[in-house]
Design an enzyme around this catalytic site. Structure first.
Site, PDB file in Angstrom:
ATOM      1  N   LYS A   1      -0.920 -17.662   3.384  1.00  0.00           N
ATOM      2  CA  LYS A   1      -1.306 -18.884   4.098  1.00  0.00           C
ATOM      3  C   LYS A   1      -2.653 -19.387   3.581  1.00  0.00           C
ATOM      4  O   LYS A   1      -3.678 -19.273   4.268  1.00  0.00           O
ATOM      5  CB  LYS A   1      -1.350 -18.572   5.600  1.00  0.00           C
ATOM      6  CG  LYS A   1      -1.146 -19.788   6.485  1.00  0.00           C
ATOM      7  CD  LYS A   1      -0.806 -19.343   7.895  1.00  0.00           C
ATOM      8  CE  LYS A   1      -0.843 -20.481   8.870  1.00  0.00           C
ATOM      9  NZ  LYS A   1       0.173 -21.496   8.660  1.00  0.00           N
TER      10      LYS A   1
ATOM     11  N   GLU B   1      11.729 -23.164   2.244  1.00  0.00           N
ATOM     12  CA  GLU B   1      11.323 -23.376   3.643  1.00  0.00           C
ATOM     13  C   GLU B   1      10.850 -24.810   3.829  1.00  0.00           C
ATOM     14  O   GLU B   1      10.769 -25.582   2.872  1.00  0.00           O
ATOM     15  CB  GLU B   1      10.247 -22.377   4.062  1.00  0.00           C
ATOM     16  CG  GLU B   1       8.921 -22.517   3.323  1.00  0.00           C
ATOM     17  CD  GLU B   1       7.819 -21.613   3.890  1.00  0.00           C
ATOM     18  OE1 GLU B   1       7.801 -21.320   5.090  1.00  0.00           O
ATOM     19  OE2 GLU B   1       6.940 -21.223   3.088  1.00  0.00           O
TER      20      GLU B   1
ATOM     21  N   ARG C   1      -1.613 -10.648   8.290  1.00  0.00           N
ATOM     22  CA  ARG C   1      -1.257 -11.681   7.305  1.00  0.00           C
ATOM     23  C   ARG C   1      -2.502 -12.306   6.698  1.00  0.00           C
ATOM     24  O   ARG C   1      -2.517 -12.670   5.525  1.00  0.00           O
ATOM     25  CB  ARG C   1      -0.359 -12.740   7.951  1.00  0.00           C
ATOM     26  CG  ARG C   1       0.300 -13.642   6.913  1.00  0.00           C
ATOM     27  CD  ARG C   1       1.401 -14.498   7.510  1.00  0.00           C
ATOM     28  NE  ARG C   1       0.882 -15.407   8.516  1.00  0.00           N
ATOM     29  CZ  ARG C   1       1.644 -16.177   9.298  1.00  0.00           C
ATOM     30  NH1 ARG C   1       2.962 -16.140   9.195  1.00  0.00           N
ATOM     31  NH2 ARG C   1       1.101 -16.976  10.188  1.00  0.00           N
TER      32      ARG C   1
HETATM   33  N1  PLP Z   1       5.865 -21.465   6.899  1.00  0.00           N
HETATM   34  C1  PLP Z   1       4.736 -22.144   6.723  1.00  0.00           C
HETATM   35  C2  PLP Z   1       4.512 -22.803   5.422  1.00  0.00           C
HETATM   36  C3  PLP Z   1       3.789 -22.215   7.762  1.00  0.00           C
HETATM   37  O1  PLP Z   1       2.669 -22.916   7.618  1.00  0.00           O
HETATM   38  C4  PLP Z   1       4.049 -21.570   8.980  1.00  0.00           C
HETATM   39  C5  PLP Z   1       3.082 -21.596  10.060  1.00  0.00           C
HETATM   40  O2  PLP Z   1       2.303 -20.728  10.206  1.00  0.00           O
HETATM   41  C6  PLP Z   1       5.253 -20.861   9.103  1.00  0.00           C
HETATM   42  C7  PLP Z   1       6.139 -20.838   8.058  1.00  0.00           C
HETATM   43  C8  PLP Z   1       5.567 -20.137  10.363  1.00  0.00           C
HETATM   44  O3  PLP Z   1       4.859 -18.937  10.488  1.00  0.00           O
HETATM   45  P1  PLP Z   1       4.502 -18.346  11.900  1.00  0.00           P
HETATM   46  O4  PLP Z   1       5.788 -18.195  12.638  1.00  0.00           O
HETATM   47  O5  PLP Z   1       3.900 -17.030  11.617  1.00  0.00           O
HETATM   48  O6  PLP Z   1       3.595 -19.294  12.548  1.00  0.00           O
HETATM   49  C1  COI Z   2       1.432 -22.985  12.469  1.00  0.00           C
HETATM   50  O1  COI Z   2       2.584 -23.028  12.892  1.00  0.00           O
HETATM   51  O2  COI Z   2       0.545 -22.293  12.976  1.00  0.00           O
HETATM   52  C2  COI Z   2       1.068 -23.698  11.284  1.00  0.00           C
HETATM   53  O3  COI Z   2       0.293 -23.204  10.563  1.00  0.00           O
HETATM   54  C3  COI Z   2       1.662 -24.988  11.010  1.00  0.00           C
HETATM   55  C4  COI Z   2       0.679 -26.049  10.574  1.00  0.00           C
HETATM   56  C5  COI Z   2       0.016 -26.726  11.693  1.00  0.00           C
HETATM   57  C6  COI Z   2      -0.187 -25.681   9.465  1.00  0.00           C
END
Ligand code: PLP
Ligand code: COI
Length: 338
Positions: free
Chosen positions: A184, A220, A81
Protein backbone atom coordinates in the site's frame (compact mmCIF):
# COMPACT_ATOMS: atom_id res chain seq x y z
CA UNK A 1 -20.21 15.20 23.99
CA UNK A 2 -20.67 13.88 20.47
CA UNK A 3 -20.28 16.48 17.72
CA UNK A 4 -23.37 17.69 15.99
CA UNK A 5 -22.93 15.92 12.69
CA UNK A 6 -25.49 14.43 10.34
CA UNK A 7 -23.96 11.00 10.98
CA UNK A 8 -26.33 9.17 8.66
CA UNK A 9 -25.33 11.27 5.66
CA UNK A 10 -21.57 11.28 5.90
CA UNK A 11 -19.58 10.62 2.75
CA UNK A 12 -15.97 9.50 2.53
CA UNK A 13 -14.21 12.82 2.91
CA UNK A 14 -11.49 14.42 4.98
CA UNK A 15 -12.76 16.13 8.09
CA UNK A 16 -10.57 17.82 10.63
CA UNK A 17 -10.99 16.31 14.08
CA UNK A 18 -9.50 17.32 17.43
CA UNK A 19 -6.12 15.64 17.38
CA UNK A 20 -3.76 13.32 15.62
CA UNK A 21 -0.69 11.49 16.85
CA UNK A 22 2.78 11.07 15.48
CA UNK A 23 6.09 9.44 16.25
CA UNK A 24 9.48 9.94 14.64
CA UNK A 25 12.23 7.46 13.90
CA UNK A 26 15.66 9.07 14.16
CA UNK A 27 17.73 6.30 12.63
CA UNK A 28 17.78 4.35 15.90
CA UNK A 29 14.45 4.32 17.66
CA UNK A 30 10.88 5.54 17.59
CA UNK A 31 9.91 8.45 19.84
CA UNK A 32 7.02 8.51 22.30
CA UNK A 33 3.73 9.38 20.64
CA UNK A 34 3.13 13.08 20.33
CA UNK A 35 -0.39 14.50 20.26
CA UNK A 36 -1.04 17.51 18.03
CA UNK A 37 -4.07 19.46 16.95
CA UNK A 38 -2.58 21.69 14.24
CA UNK A 39 -2.95 19.72 10.98
CA UNK A 40 -0.18 21.71 9.29
CA UNK A 41 3.30 20.29 9.71
CA UNK A 42 6.71 21.44 8.74
CA UNK A 43 8.70 19.28 6.38
CA UNK A 44 11.95 19.80 4.46
CA UNK A 45 11.50 20.83 0.82
CA UNK A 46 13.83 18.01 -0.24
CA UNK A 47 12.20 15.28 1.88
CA UNK A 48 12.47 11.77 0.42
CA UNK A 49 8.70 11.24 0.65
CA UNK A 50 7.99 14.29 -1.49
CA UNK A 51 10.49 13.62 -4.26
CA UNK A 52 10.96 9.90 -4.38
CA UNK A 53 7.72 8.50 -3.06
CA UNK A 54 8.93 7.02 0.21
CA UNK A 55 5.41 7.04 1.53
CA UNK A 56 3.02 4.27 2.46
CA UNK A 57 -0.22 4.20 4.40
CA UNK A 58 -2.96 2.11 5.92
CA UNK A 59 -6.71 2.41 6.34
CA UNK A 60 -8.81 0.84 9.09
CA UNK A 61 -11.98 1.58 10.96
CA UNK A 62 -13.28 1.86 14.52
CA UNK A 63 -16.93 1.09 15.18
CA UNK A 64 -19.32 2.11 17.95
CA UNK A 65 -20.96 -1.14 18.89
CA UNK A 66 -24.30 -2.28 20.18
CA UNK A 67 -22.97 -2.82 23.73
CA UNK A 68 -21.62 0.74 23.90
CA UNK A 69 -17.97 -0.16 23.32
CA UNK A 70 -15.77 1.12 20.51
CA UNK A 71 -13.63 -1.41 18.67
CA UNK A 72 -11.16 -1.63 15.81
CA UNK A 73 -11.39 -4.25 13.07
CA UNK A 74 -8.21 -6.37 12.88
CA UNK A 75 -5.65 -3.59 13.51
CA UNK A 76 -2.81 -6.07 13.83
CA UNK A 77 -3.28 -7.00 10.17
CA UNK A 78 -2.87 -3.37 9.15
CA UNK A 79 0.23 -3.04 11.30
CA UNK A 80 1.76 -6.09 9.62
CA UNK A 81 0.83 -4.85 6.16
CA UNK A 82 2.47 -1.51 6.85
CA UNK A 83 5.66 -3.43 7.64
CA UNK A 84 5.37 -5.23 4.27
CA UNK A 85 4.79 -1.94 2.44
CA UNK A 86 7.66 -0.22 4.21
CA UNK A 87 10.08 -3.08 3.55
CA UNK A 88 9.24 -3.08 -0.15
CA UNK A 89 10.21 0.56 -0.59
CA UNK A 90 13.19 0.40 1.78
CA UNK A 91 11.56 2.29 4.63
CA UNK A 92 11.60 1.64 8.37
CA UNK A 93 8.17 0.65 9.71
CA UNK A 94 6.86 1.19 13.23
CA UNK A 95 6.63 -1.98 15.34
CA UNK A 96 3.15 -3.53 15.60
CA UNK A 97 2.73 -2.38 19.24
CA UNK A 98 3.48 1.26 18.41
CA UNK A 99 1.15 1.17 15.41
CA UNK A 100 -1.72 -0.20 17.51
CA UNK A 101 -1.04 2.17 20.39
CA UNK A 102 -1.16 5.13 17.98
CA UNK A 103 -4.36 3.93 16.35
CA UNK A 104 -6.09 3.41 19.70
CA UNK A 105 -4.94 6.79 20.93
CA UNK A 106 -6.31 8.65 17.94
CA UNK A 107 -9.71 7.05 18.50
CA UNK A 108 -9.65 7.88 22.22
CA UNK A 109 -8.61 11.48 21.60
CA UNK A 110 -11.39 11.97 19.07
CA UNK A 111 -14.16 10.05 20.81
CA UNK A 112 -16.64 12.87 20.14
CA UNK A 113 -16.10 12.28 16.44
CA UNK A 114 -16.71 8.54 16.50
CA UNK A 115 -20.16 8.03 14.95
CA UNK A 116 -22.71 6.70 17.45
CA UNK A 117 -24.03 3.17 17.15
CA UNK A 118 -26.97 2.78 14.82
CA UNK A 119 -26.02 5.39 12.22
CA UNK A 120 -24.20 2.96 9.92
CA UNK A 121 -21.12 5.20 9.99
CA UNK A 122 -17.64 4.56 11.36
CA UNK A 123 -14.39 6.28 12.30
CA UNK A 124 -11.76 5.87 9.58
CA UNK A 125 -8.15 5.82 10.70
CA UNK A 126 -5.33 6.66 8.35
CA UNK A 127 -1.81 5.75 9.49
CA UNK A 128 0.76 7.33 7.19
CA UNK A 129 4.49 6.63 7.10
CA UNK A 130 6.89 9.00 5.33
CA UNK A 131 10.64 9.24 4.78
CA UNK A 132 11.76 12.67 5.92
CA UNK A 133 15.48 12.85 5.12
CA UNK A 134 16.77 15.58 2.86
CA UNK A 135 17.56 13.83 -0.40
CA UNK A 136 18.51 14.74 -3.90
CA UNK A 137 20.54 11.62 -4.66
CA UNK A 138 18.39 8.51 -4.53
CA UNK A 139 18.94 6.62 -1.32
CA UNK A 140 16.53 5.51 1.39
CA UNK A 141 15.79 7.91 4.20
CA UNK A 142 17.09 7.19 7.68
CA UNK A 143 14.50 9.31 9.43
CA UNK A 144 10.78 8.57 9.30
CA UNK A 145 7.56 9.98 10.61
CA UNK A 146 4.45 8.00 11.46
CA UNK A 147 1.31 10.13 11.46
CA UNK A 148 -2.05 8.70 12.47
CA UNK A 149 -5.15 10.73 11.81
CA UNK A 150 -8.81 9.85 11.79
CA UNK A 151 -12.27 11.11 10.90
CA UNK A 152 -15.88 9.96 10.77
CA UNK A 153 -16.94 8.49 7.44
CA UNK A 154 -19.96 7.06 5.69
CA UNK A 155 -19.96 4.87 2.58
CA UNK A 156 -17.14 5.18 0.01
CA UNK A 157 -19.67 5.01 -2.84
CA UNK A 158 -22.44 7.43 -2.04
CA UNK A 159 -25.32 4.96 -2.26
CA UNK A 160 -23.72 2.49 0.16
CA UNK A 161 -24.72 -1.13 -0.42
CA UNK A 162 -26.09 -0.47 -3.90
CA UNK A 163 -24.71 -1.81 -7.19
CA UNK A 164 -22.29 0.43 -9.08
CA UNK A 165 -21.23 0.29 -12.71
CA UNK A 166 -17.60 -0.36 -13.54
CA UNK A 167 -15.31 -0.38 -16.55
CA UNK A 168 -11.96 -1.86 -17.45
CA UNK A 169 -8.98 0.41 -17.80
CA UNK A 170 -6.99 -0.70 -20.85
CA UNK A 171 -5.01 2.49 -21.47
CA UNK A 172 -3.10 2.58 -18.19
CA UNK A 173 -1.89 0.04 -15.67
CA UNK A 174 -1.45 0.69 -12.00
CA UNK A 175 0.69 -2.26 -10.91
CA UNK A 176 3.50 -4.05 -12.72
CA UNK A 177 4.33 -7.72 -12.16
CA UNK A 178 6.84 -7.82 -9.30
CA UNK A 179 6.21 -4.10 -8.86
CA UNK A 180 4.44 -2.58 -5.87
CA UNK A 181 0.80 -3.52 -6.47
CA UNK A 182 0.87 -5.93 -3.53
CA UNK A 183 1.75 -3.19 -1.02
CA UNK A 184 0.00 0.00 0.00
CA UNK A 185 2.40 2.64 -1.23
CA UNK A 186 1.23 6.16 -2.05
CA UNK A 187 2.39 6.06 -5.67
CA UNK A 188 -0.09 3.31 -6.55
CA UNK A 189 -2.94 5.71 -5.98
CA UNK A 190 -1.40 8.42 -8.13
CA UNK A 191 -0.94 5.78 -10.86
CA UNK A 192 -4.66 5.07 -10.73
CA UNK A 193 -5.97 8.62 -10.77
CA UNK A 194 -5.97 9.28 -14.50
CA UNK A 195 -7.69 5.97 -15.20
CA UNK A 196 -10.26 6.81 -12.57
CA UNK A 197 -10.95 10.23 -14.05
CA UNK A 198 -11.51 8.60 -17.45
CA UNK A 199 -13.89 6.01 -16.01
CA UNK A 200 -15.87 8.64 -14.13
CA UNK A 201 -16.11 10.88 -17.19
CA UNK A 202 -17.74 7.96 -19.01
CA UNK A 203 -20.20 7.44 -16.15
CA UNK A 204 -18.54 4.51 -14.35
CA UNK A 205 -17.92 4.79 -10.64
CA UNK A 206 -15.36 2.02 -10.35
CA UNK A 207 -12.31 1.03 -12.41
CA UNK A 208 -11.19 -2.56 -12.90
CA UNK A 209 -7.53 -3.26 -13.62
CA UNK A 210 -6.34 -6.35 -15.47
CA UNK A 211 -2.91 -7.92 -15.06
CA UNK A 212 -0.52 -5.49 -16.66
CA UNK A 213 1.59 -8.10 -18.49
CA UNK A 214 -1.19 -9.54 -20.67
CA UNK A 215 -4.48 -7.78 -19.85
CA UNK A 216 -6.06 -11.23 -19.84
CA UNK A 217 -6.65 -11.72 -16.12
CA UNK A 218 -8.55 -9.75 -13.53
CA UNK A 219 -6.41 -8.06 -10.87
CA UNK A 220 -8.45 -5.68 -8.73
CA UNK A 221 -10.31 -2.39 -8.63
CA UNK A 222 -8.40 0.85 -8.04
CA UNK A 223 -9.09 0.97 -4.31
CA UNK A 224 -10.59 -2.43 -3.53
CA UNK A 225 -10.29 -6.14 -4.26
CA UNK A 226 -12.44 -8.01 -6.78
CA UNK A 227 -14.66 -10.88 -5.66
CA UNK A 228 -17.35 -12.85 -7.44
CA UNK A 229 -20.00 -15.49 -6.88
CA UNK A 230 -20.37 -18.19 -9.54
CA UNK A 231 -23.71 -19.47 -10.81
CA UNK A 232 -23.12 -22.54 -8.63
CA UNK A 233 -22.47 -20.44 -5.52
CA UNK A 234 -18.71 -20.47 -5.15
CA UNK A 235 -16.79 -17.43 -3.97
CA UNK A 236 -13.97 -16.69 -6.42
CA UNK A 237 -11.13 -14.23 -5.86
CA UNK A 238 -8.21 -13.51 -8.21
CA UNK A 239 -4.81 -15.01 -7.60
CA UNK A 240 -2.23 -12.42 -8.58
CA UNK A 241 1.05 -11.16 -7.19
CA UNK A 242 0.13 -7.58 -8.08
CA UNK A 243 -2.92 -7.02 -5.89
CA UNK A 244 -3.17 -5.73 -2.36
CA UNK A 245 -3.86 -8.50 0.18
CA UNK A 246 -7.14 -7.08 1.48
CA UNK A 247 -7.99 -7.67 5.12
CA UNK A 248 -11.69 -7.34 4.31
CA UNK A 249 -11.37 -9.95 1.54
CA UNK A 250 -9.55 -12.36 3.83
CA UNK A 251 -12.32 -11.95 6.42
CA UNK A 252 -15.09 -12.42 3.85
CA UNK A 253 -13.47 -15.63 2.64
CA UNK A 254 -13.49 -16.94 6.19
CA UNK A 255 -17.16 -16.06 6.63
CA UNK A 256 -18.05 -17.56 3.24
CA UNK A 257 -16.42 -20.86 4.23
CA UNK A 258 -18.46 -20.87 7.43
CA UNK A 259 -21.56 -20.35 5.34
CA UNK A 260 -20.61 -23.48 3.41
CA UNK A 261 -19.42 -21.76 0.24
CA UNK A 262 -16.41 -23.13 -1.59
CA UNK A 263 -13.74 -20.45 -1.85
CA UNK A 264 -11.48 -20.43 -4.90
CA UNK A 265 -8.44 -18.22 -5.25
CA UNK A 266 -7.28 -18.57 -8.86
CA UNK A 267 -6.36 -16.56 -11.93
CA UNK A 268 -9.63 -15.25 -13.40
CA UNK A 269 -9.69 -14.58 -17.13
CA UNK A 270 -11.63 -11.49 -18.08
CA UNK A 271 -14.00 -13.55 -20.25
CA UNK A 272 -14.86 -15.66 -17.22
CA UNK A 273 -16.97 -12.77 -15.98
CA UNK A 274 -19.72 -14.65 -17.84
CA UNK A 275 -19.55 -17.33 -15.13
CA UNK A 276 -20.58 -14.99 -12.34
CA UNK A 277 -23.99 -14.19 -10.96
CA UNK A 278 -22.64 -11.55 -8.54
CA UNK A 279 -19.56 -9.36 -8.52
CA UNK A 280 -18.37 -7.12 -5.72
CA UNK A 281 -15.61 -4.77 -4.67
CA UNK A 282 -14.32 -5.18 -1.14
CA UNK A 283 -12.13 -3.16 1.18
CA UNK A 284 -12.13 -1.15 4.37
CA UNK A 285 -13.69 1.87 2.69
CA UNK A 286 -15.89 -0.03 0.21
CA UNK A 287 -16.85 -2.80 2.73
CA UNK A 288 -18.61 -4.87 0.05
CA UNK A 289 -19.92 -2.80 -2.82
CA UNK A 290 -21.94 -4.78 -5.35
CA UNK A 291 -21.00 -4.24 -8.99
CA UNK A 292 -23.84 -4.41 -11.49
CA UNK A 293 -21.87 -4.24 -14.73
CA UNK A 294 -18.36 -4.20 -16.14
CA UNK A 295 -17.80 -2.60 -19.52
CA UNK A 296 -14.76 -3.01 -21.78
CA UNK A 297 -15.11 -1.26 -25.10
CA UNK A 298 -18.27 -2.71 -26.69
CA UNK A 299 -18.38 -5.64 -24.33
CA UNK A 300 -20.64 -5.42 -21.28
CA UNK A 301 -21.05 -8.07 -18.60
CA UNK A 302 -23.93 -7.65 -16.18
CA UNK A 303 -24.56 -9.39 -12.89
CA UNK A 304 -28.04 -9.91 -11.53
CA UNK A 305 -30.71 -7.26 -11.69
CA UNK A 306 -29.92 -3.58 -12.14
CA UNK A 307 -30.40 -1.64 -8.90
CA UNK A 308 -30.51 -4.79 -6.78
CA UNK A 309 -27.67 -6.38 -4.84
CA UNK A 310 -27.20 -10.13 -5.14
CA UNK A 311 -28.30 -12.38 -2.29
CA UNK A 312 -24.94 -14.00 -1.48
CA UNK A 313 -22.98 -10.75 -1.31
CA UNK A 314 -25.78 -9.24 0.75
CA UNK A 315 -25.54 -12.08 3.25
CA UNK A 316 -21.75 -11.69 3.49
CA UNK A 317 -22.09 -7.91 3.83
CA UNK A 318 -24.60 -8.23 6.67
CA UNK A 319 -22.41 -10.72 8.47
CA UNK A 320 -19.21 -8.66 8.33
CA UNK A 321 -21.01 -5.44 9.27
CA UNK A 322 -22.86 -7.32 12.03
CA UNK A 323 -19.55 -8.43 13.51
CA UNK A 324 -18.08 -4.93 13.18
CA UNK A 325 -21.05 -3.22 14.85
CA UNK A 326 -21.21 -5.86 17.59
CA UNK A 327 -24.59 -7.26 16.54
CA UNK A 328 -23.18 -10.69 15.70
CA UNK A 329 -20.76 -12.61 17.90
CA UNK A 330 -17.12 -11.89 17.12
CA UNK A 331 -16.22 -15.58 16.99
CA UNK A 332 -12.81 -14.98 15.38
CA UNK A 333 -11.58 -12.38 17.85
CA UNK A 334 -11.29 -9.79 15.08
CA UNK A 335 -12.51 -6.81 17.09
CA UNK A 336 -10.04 -5.01 19.36
CA UNK A 337 -11.57 -2.75 21.97
CA UNK A 338 -10.22 0.76 22.23
N1 PLP B 1 -7.01 -2.93 -2.86
C1 PLP B 1 -6.58 -1.67 -2.83
C2 PLP B 1 -5.81 -1.17 -3.98
C3 PLP B 1 -6.84 -0.87 -1.71
O1 PLP B 1 -6.44 0.40 -1.67
C4 PLP B 1 -7.57 -1.39 -0.63
C5 PLP B 1 -7.84 -0.60 0.55
O2 PLP B 1 -7.15 -0.66 1.50
C6 PLP B 1 -8.00 -2.73 -0.72
C7 PLP B 1 -7.72 -3.46 -1.85
C8 PLP B 1 -8.76 -3.35 0.40
O3 PLP B 1 -7.94 -3.69 1.48
P1 PLP B 1 -8.50 -3.73 2.94
O4 PLP B 1 -9.66 -4.67 2.93
O5 PLP B 1 -7.40 -4.27 3.76
O6 PLP B 1 -8.90 -2.37 3.29
C1 COI C 1 -9.29 1.75 2.22
O1 COI C 1 -10.24 1.02 1.95
O2 COI C 1 -8.88 1.93 3.37
C2 COI C 1 -8.56 2.41 1.18
O3 COI C 1 -7.41 2.53 1.32
C3 COI C 1 -9.25 2.88 0.01
C4 COI C 1 -8.87 4.28 -0.42
C5 COI C 1 -9.62 5.33 0.29
C6 COI C 1 -7.45 4.53 -0.57
Amino acid sequence: MKKEIDWGNLGFQYMQTDSYVSSVFDGNSWSELEVSSDPQMSIHIAAACLHYGQSCFEGLKAFSRKDGSVALFRPQENALRMIESANRIAMVAPPVELFIEAVKKVVQLNSDWVPPYGEGASFYIRPLLIGTDTRIGIRPSQNYRLIVLGMPVGPYYKDGFFPVKGCVQDSFDRAAPKGVGNVKVAGNYAAGMLGDIQSKSKGYSITLYLDSATHRYIDEFGTSNFLAITHDNKLVVPKSESILPSITNKSIQKIAEEFGLTVECRPIEFEQLADFSEVGACGTAAVITPVYSITRGDQVFTFGEEGKAGKVLEKLYKEIQGIQFGEIEDRHGWMVEV
